[in-house]
Design an enzyme around this catalytic site. Structure first.
Site, PDB file in Angstrom:
ATOM      1  N   TYR A   7      -1.492   0.823  10.391  1.00  0.00           N
ATOM      2  CA  TYR A   7      -2.027  -0.401   8.633  1.00  0.00           C
ATOM      3  C   TYR A   7      -0.445  -0.072   7.999  1.00  0.00           C
ATOM      4  O   TYR A   7       0.143  -1.066   7.886  1.00  0.00           O
ATOM      5  CB  TYR A   7      -2.703   0.271   8.250  1.00  0.00           C
ATOM      6  CG  TYR A   7      -3.292  -0.389   6.569  1.00  0.00           C
ATOM      7  CD1 TYR A   7      -3.091  -1.794   6.655  1.00  0.00           C
ATOM      8  CD2 TYR A   7      -3.204   0.821   5.751  1.00  0.00           C
ATOM      9  CE1 TYR A   7      -3.302  -2.228   5.662  1.00  0.00           C
ATOM     10  CE2 TYR A   7      -3.408   0.443   4.590  1.00  0.00           C
ATOM     11  CZ  TYR A   7      -3.672  -1.038   4.206  1.00  0.00           C
ATOM     12  OH  TYR A   7      -3.699  -1.514   3.302  1.00  0.00           O
TER      13      TYR A   7
ATOM     14  N   THR B 285       0.692  -1.110   0.058  1.00  0.00           N
ATOM     15  CA  THR B 285       0.313   0.107  -0.139  1.00  0.00           C
ATOM     16  C   THR B 285       1.337   1.407  -0.238  1.00  0.00           C
ATOM     17  O   THR B 285       1.805   0.909   0.866  1.00  0.00           O
ATOM     18  CB  THR B 285      -1.059  -0.296   1.296  1.00  0.00           C
ATOM     19  OG1 THR B 285      -1.382   1.402   1.263  1.00  0.00           O
ATOM     20  CG2 THR B 285      -0.191  -0.589   2.580  1.00  0.00           C
TER      21      THR B 285
HETATM   22  N1  UFG Z   1     -13.429  10.254   2.421  1.00  0.00           N
HETATM   23  C1  UFG Z   1     -15.053  11.401   2.708  1.00  0.00           C
HETATM   24  N2  UFG Z   1     -15.598  10.472   3.211  1.00  0.00           N
HETATM   25  C2  UFG Z   1     -16.326   9.383   2.862  1.00  0.00           C
HETATM   26  C3  UFG Z   1     -15.046   8.746   3.338  1.00  0.00           C
HETATM   27  C4  UFG Z   1     -13.723   9.289   2.458  1.00  0.00           C
HETATM   28  O1  UFG Z   1     -14.500  12.543   2.511  1.00  0.00           O
HETATM   29  O2  UFG Z   1     -16.852   8.890   2.870  1.00  0.00           O
HETATM   30  C5  UFG Z   1     -12.317  11.029   1.852  1.00  0.00           C
HETATM   31  C6  UFG Z   1     -11.499  10.727   3.150  1.00  0.00           C
HETATM   32  O3  UFG Z   1     -11.094  11.782   3.801  1.00  0.00           O
HETATM   33  C7  UFG Z   1      -9.926  10.729   1.678  1.00  0.00           C
HETATM   34  C8  UFG Z   1     -10.664  10.298   0.137  1.00  0.00           C
HETATM   35  O4  UFG Z   1     -12.362  10.466   0.591  1.00  0.00           O
HETATM   36  O5  UFG Z   1     -10.029  12.389   1.510  1.00  0.00           O
HETATM   37  C9  UFG Z   1     -10.369   9.288   0.187  1.00  0.00           C
HETATM   38  O6  UFG Z   1     -10.242   8.209   1.434  1.00  0.00           O
HETATM   39  P1  UFG Z   1     -10.490   6.457   1.306  1.00  0.00           P
HETATM   40  O7  UFG Z   1     -11.280   6.050   2.870  1.00  0.00           O
HETATM   41  O8  UFG Z   1     -11.905   6.096   0.208  1.00  0.00           O
HETATM   42  O9  UFG Z   1      -9.571   6.493   1.639  1.00  0.00           O
HETATM   43  P2  UFG Z   1      -7.782   5.675   2.107  1.00  0.00           P
HETATM   44  O10 UFG Z   1      -7.153   7.574   1.055  1.00  0.00           O
HETATM   45  O11 UFG Z   1      -7.846   7.242   3.390  1.00  0.00           O
HETATM   46  O12 UFG Z   1      -7.149   5.131   1.646  1.00  0.00           O
HETATM   47  C10 UFG Z   1      -6.495   4.022   0.463  1.00  0.00           C
HETATM   48  C11 UFG Z   1      -6.480   2.750   0.837  1.00  0.00           C
HETATM   49  C12 UFG Z   1      -6.115   2.438   2.719  1.00  0.00           C
HETATM   50  C13 UFG Z   1      -4.981   2.836   2.251  1.00  0.00           C
HETATM   51  C14 UFG Z   1      -4.563   4.313   1.789  1.00  0.00           C
HETATM   52  C15 UFG Z   1      -2.605   5.109   1.750  1.00  0.00           C
HETATM   53  O13 UFG Z   1      -8.173   2.791   1.418  1.00  0.00           O
HETATM   54  O14 UFG Z   1      -5.856   1.131   2.828  1.00  0.00           O
HETATM   55  O15 UFG Z   1      -4.888   4.598   0.841  1.00  0.00           O
HETATM   56  O16 UFG Z   1      -2.329   4.436   0.792  1.00  0.00           O
HETATM   57  F1  UFG Z   1      -4.077   2.976   3.079  1.00  0.00           F
END
Ligand code: UFG
Length: 335
Positions: free
Chosen positions: A141, A117
């Site tokens: 993680y 990741t």
């Molecule tokens: N977001 C929202 N509302 C939501 C869900 C997400 O505003 O309901 C935002 C988050 O704050 C973030 C973006 O959308 O800015 C993407 O969020 P995700 O949860 O879809 O994905 P992440 O970037 O947090 O996480 C992903 C992977 C993880 C990994 C991470 C870093 O899911 O497993 O990238 O590589 F660790």
């Protein structure tokens, strides 16, 4: 026909990789404890129920199916859960990976593709992130995935194992045929949550943080189509066959999209508004995370063909709309 073990093959990315293997003439042997994966995702090859920490069982399955390689997906992935339960993450992600390695040693399996990741990098010192970027994970993680990578590296050097670590950025989208898609419970990821809000299921979505130092104030991420991720696993196996010994590759599109741009794409694809409210920043979110995928292009021929944002959102929308009975523009009459 060659067989490959797919740990976590009932999960989101693992199931797509199992399908890609089957399409490529390789039997995917799914090994999964169904703690978060779905039985309905296991449809491309044999299933062996079990836990990756059960080394003798894992080794037995590797031997009985005469697998030639392992794709190791099984892991705990929800960032927030890792902060609450670090020991469980270390157990599943680090001890679990160690167990996979030990079972490979017992069974004489010499090729491994590891599901890693972008979280191994931590807060970016620069973007887009290439593989030379220092690894300083900022959450449990990311730490457990980084430690698993280290153990793979050391083990591989000692036991003549070849490996590729694939560092995914934001996995998204769904199977091009609509057979499999993203079904986390509870769902925390942006695109399925935005689709849910558009479908009127569960109220407005929370947009975490509207005051980041980005062009529109919302976080920027690099979304990569799960179909492209799955294809990269086959390319990684081919690279190992071709003699690659120890690789780490970023898998992203190389393009960044803000949360607001994603919501706009969901509105375009669904023809519906996405009700949302601005909520406080989510702990651990960084403003911008984008990949430099040029090494993956050179090493694996990775192109991210399906990873344009609208294509990702369209495929995710088709998958969910079919299950929710939601009509999509231009798809009337389709189930
Ligand atoms: N977001 C929202 N509302 C939501 C869900 C997400 O505003 O309901 C935002 C988050 O704050 C973030 C973006 O959308 O800015 C993407 O969020 P995700 O949860 O879809 O994905 P992440 O970037 O947090 O996480 C992903 C992977 C993880 C990994 C991470 C870093 O899911 O497993 O990238 O590589 F660790």
């Amino acid at each position: 026909m060659a067989s490959v073990l797919v740990t976590g093959g009932a999960g989101y990315v693992g199931a797509h990789a199992a399908k890609a293997l089957a399409r490529g003439g390789i039997t995917p042997v799914v090994f999964d404890n169904l703690s978060t994966g779905h039985r309905h995702n296991i449809r491309f090859g044999p299933f062996e129920e079990g836990d990756i920490r059960d080394t003798p069982r894992l080794a037995g399955v590797m031997q009985s199916h005469a697998v030639t390689a392992v794709l190791h997906f099984a892991a705990s992935i929800e960032v927030a859960n890792g902060e609450q339960s670090p020991a469980a993450f270390q157990d599943n992600n680090v001890a679990g990976t160690q167990s996979v390695l030990e079972a490979m040693r017992i069974s004489g399996v010499k090729q491994l593709v590891f599901s890693s990741t972008a979280a191994v990098y931590g807060a970016p010192k620069y973007t887009p992130i290439d593989e030379r970027h220092p690894c300083n994970p900022v959450n449990v993680y990311g730490e457990t995935k980084r430690e698993a990578e280290r153990r793979i590296h050391d083990f591989a050097a000692a036991h003549g194992v070849q490996y590729v670590c694939l560092r995914y950025f934001n996995a998204a989208g769904a199977d091009l045929d609509g057979e499999i898609g993203e079904e986390h419970e509870p769902e925390t990821h942006l695109i399925p949550n935005a689709l849910k809000a558009a479908a009127g299921r569960g109220g407005p979505m929370k947009l975490y943080g509207g005051d980041y130092d980005t062009p529109d104030g919302s976080c920027v991420r690099d979304y990569v189509h799960v179909h492209d991720l799955a294809a990269a696993h086959l390319a990684a196996l081919a690279a190992l066959e071709g003699g690659a010994r120890a690789l780490a590759c970023n898998l992203g599109s190389g393009r960044g999209h803000s949360v607001r741009e994603v919501l706009d794409a969901v509105e375009t694809v669904t023809g519906r508004p996405v009700p949302f409210e601005i909520a406080p920043r989510r702990a651990g979110d960084v403003p911008v995370l984008t990949a430099d995928p040029s090494f993956a292009r050179r090493a694996l021929g990775f192109t991210g063909t399906h990873s344009a944002l609208e294509a990702i959102v369209r495929d995710a929308a088709r998958f969910h709309a079919a299950r929710w009975g939601m009509a999509l523009p231009g798809e009337a009459g389709r189930s």
